[in-house]
Design an enzyme around this catalytic site. Structure first.
Site, PDB file in Angstrom:
ATOM      1  N   VAL A 193       0.815  -1.224   0.000  1.00 40.55           N
ATOM      2  CA  VAL A 193       0.000   0.000   0.000  1.00 40.55           C
ATOM      3  C   VAL A 193       0.849   1.275   0.000  1.00 40.55           C
ATOM      4  O   VAL A 193       1.980   1.274   0.465  1.00 40.55           O
ATOM      5  CB  VAL A 193      -0.994   0.053   1.206  1.00 40.55           C
ATOM      6  CG1 VAL A 193      -1.969  -1.106   1.160  1.00 40.55           C
ATOM      7  CG2 VAL A 193      -0.277   0.104   2.521  1.00 40.55           C
ATOM      8  N   ASP A 194       0.259   2.339  -0.553  1.00 44.33           N
ATOM      9  CA  ASP A 194       0.923   3.647  -0.600  1.00 44.33           C
ATOM     10  C   ASP A 194       0.348   4.605   0.430  1.00 44.33           C
ATOM     11  O   ASP A 194       0.952   5.619   0.748  1.00 44.33           O
ATOM     12  CB  ASP A 194       0.743   4.282  -1.989  1.00 44.33           C
ATOM     13  CG  ASP A 194       1.282   3.380  -3.097  1.00 44.33           C
ATOM     14  OD1 ASP A 194       2.350   2.781  -2.895  1.00 44.33           O
ATOM     15  OD2 ASP A 194       0.605   3.245  -4.141  1.00 44.33           O
ATOM     16  N   ALA A 195      -0.856   4.282   0.908  1.00 43.61           N
ATOM     17  CA  ALA A 195      -1.522   5.198   1.846  1.00 43.61           C
ATOM     18  C   ALA A 195      -2.256   4.443   2.937  1.00 43.61           C
ATOM     19  O   ALA A 195      -2.827   3.383   2.701  1.00 43.61           O
ATOM     20  CB  ALA A 195      -2.506   6.082   1.082  1.00 43.61           C
ATOM     21  N   ARG A 219      -4.386   0.361  -3.415  1.00 38.20           N
ATOM     22  CA  ARG A 219      -3.083   0.637  -2.789  1.00 38.20           C
ATOM     23  C   ARG A 219      -3.264   1.419  -1.485  1.00 38.20           C
ATOM     24  O   ARG A 219      -2.378   2.122  -1.025  1.00 38.20           O
ATOM     25  CB  ARG A 219      -2.190   1.455  -3.745  1.00 38.20           C
ATOM     26  CG  ARG A 219      -1.931   0.813  -5.096  1.00 38.20           C
ATOM     27  CD  ARG A 219      -0.831  -0.203  -5.091  1.00 38.20           C
ATOM     28  NE  ARG A 219       0.421   0.301  -4.545  1.00 38.20           N
ATOM     29  CZ  ARG A 219       1.461  -0.489  -4.230  1.00 38.20           C
ATOM     30  NH1 ARG A 219       1.366  -1.805  -4.387  1.00 38.20           N
ATOM     31  NH2 ARG A 219       2.572   0.011  -3.746  1.00 38.20           N
TER      32      ARG A 219
END
Length: 299
Positions: free
Chosen positions: A18-20, A239
């Site tokens: 994940v990005d967030a 993500r």
């Protein structure tokens, strides 16, 4: 599908995928005005790893600015742009639906909703002020209301009373096309560290019962907040990871919008509730608190 306890491997795999991270606030970051242990270290570690951090709360009592001040008071550096509240969502709903500036908004709720509405240029009234007003139920009493109210917003309101219930009901029933908007339907919330209190859902239910009509819900688990979040950030929901303490709002919100989900046991939901045969909402992962991420990622 059975949920999985967060382990060191699962934590690394989650962070890599994940990005967030979207965090709920009450029961995840704090309880009342007390920070939950390990929150500063967790946020710091995730930021160092380059993760975007966003706070998504159903609590409408404060505006984003007031929330930013609360974070600062607790020693956390969080900008208004990183905060998405249900009071902000209700205001944005009116904006996106081209709500007429000639119309007024009646608020059953607290300062957070009034402040967001005023910032967006809407004329509004009600709120804590009307908590002081009484009704005399006498034979000749006629309750007058403003015919130019085009929307009623109902959120958490510690000043809720019979006067507000009647005012909101008359606007919804008698003003043509009047919108009935609920910030959220949480049945309870951690307003203080030691106990749960009636949530916005109780006020919404009272008005809904009176007008025999269902509201438009803008907070979690409705996907409206996510649509708005995606407009603000260039991110894909696959993500993102939603971290929350409630199955029926946080985890369902994550699932409804295609996020990964992590349930923490530092707030409302207990392990027996999660594992109960009657529970139909299963997070991808669960753990005791957000602080576990730090221990597991460092182990």
């Amino acid at each position: 599908m059975a949920e999985v306890l967060l382990t060191a491997d699962a934590a690394r795999s989650l962070v890599d995928s994940v990005d967030a991270f979207l965090f709920d606030c009450d029961g995840v970051i704090w309880k009342g005005d007390e920070l939950i242990e390990g929150v500063p270290e967790t946020l710091e570690l995730l930021r160092k790893m380059g993760k975007k951090i966003v706070f998504v709360t159903n609590n409408s009592r404060k505006s984003r600015k007031q929330y930013s001040n609360k974070f600062k008071a607790l020693g956390l550096d969080v900008t208004e742009e990183e905060i998405f509240t249900s009071s902000f969502a209700a205001t944005m709903f009116l904006k996106l639906n081209n709500f007429s500036p000639e119309k007024k908004v009646y608020v059953v709720g607290e300062d957070g909703i009034l402040e967001e509405l005023k910032l967006a240029g809407f004329e509004c009234f009600g709120g804590p002020e009307d908590g002081k007003k009484n009704i005399m139920l006498e034979a000749n009493f006629y309750f007058d209301h403003d015919k130019s109210v085009g929307a009623v917003i109902v959120g958490l309101d510690q000043y809720f009373n019979y006067y507000k219930m009647q005012y909101a009901s008359l606007c919804i029933r008698e003003n043509p096309g009047c919108l009935f908007i609920a910030t959220n339907r949480d049945p309870t919330g951690h307003m203080t560290p030691t106990q749960e209190w009636p949530g916005a859902g109780t006020m919404v239910a009272a008005v809904s019962c009176s007008v025999q009509k269902e509201p438009i819900v803008v907070g979690k688990p409705s996907s409206f907040l996510m649509d708005f979040l995606l407009k603000s950030y260039n991110l894909e929901t696959s993500r993102m990871c939603m971290v929350g303490d409630r199955l029926d709002t946080d985890i369902l919100f994550g699932q409804n919008t295609g996020c990964k989900t992590l349930l923490v046991m530092s707030g409302v939901t207990t392990l027996p509730e999660l594992q109960s045969a009657s529970n139909t909402i299963h997070p991808d992962l669960y753990t005791n608190s957000v602080h576990d991420l730090v221990h597991l990622l460092k182990s």
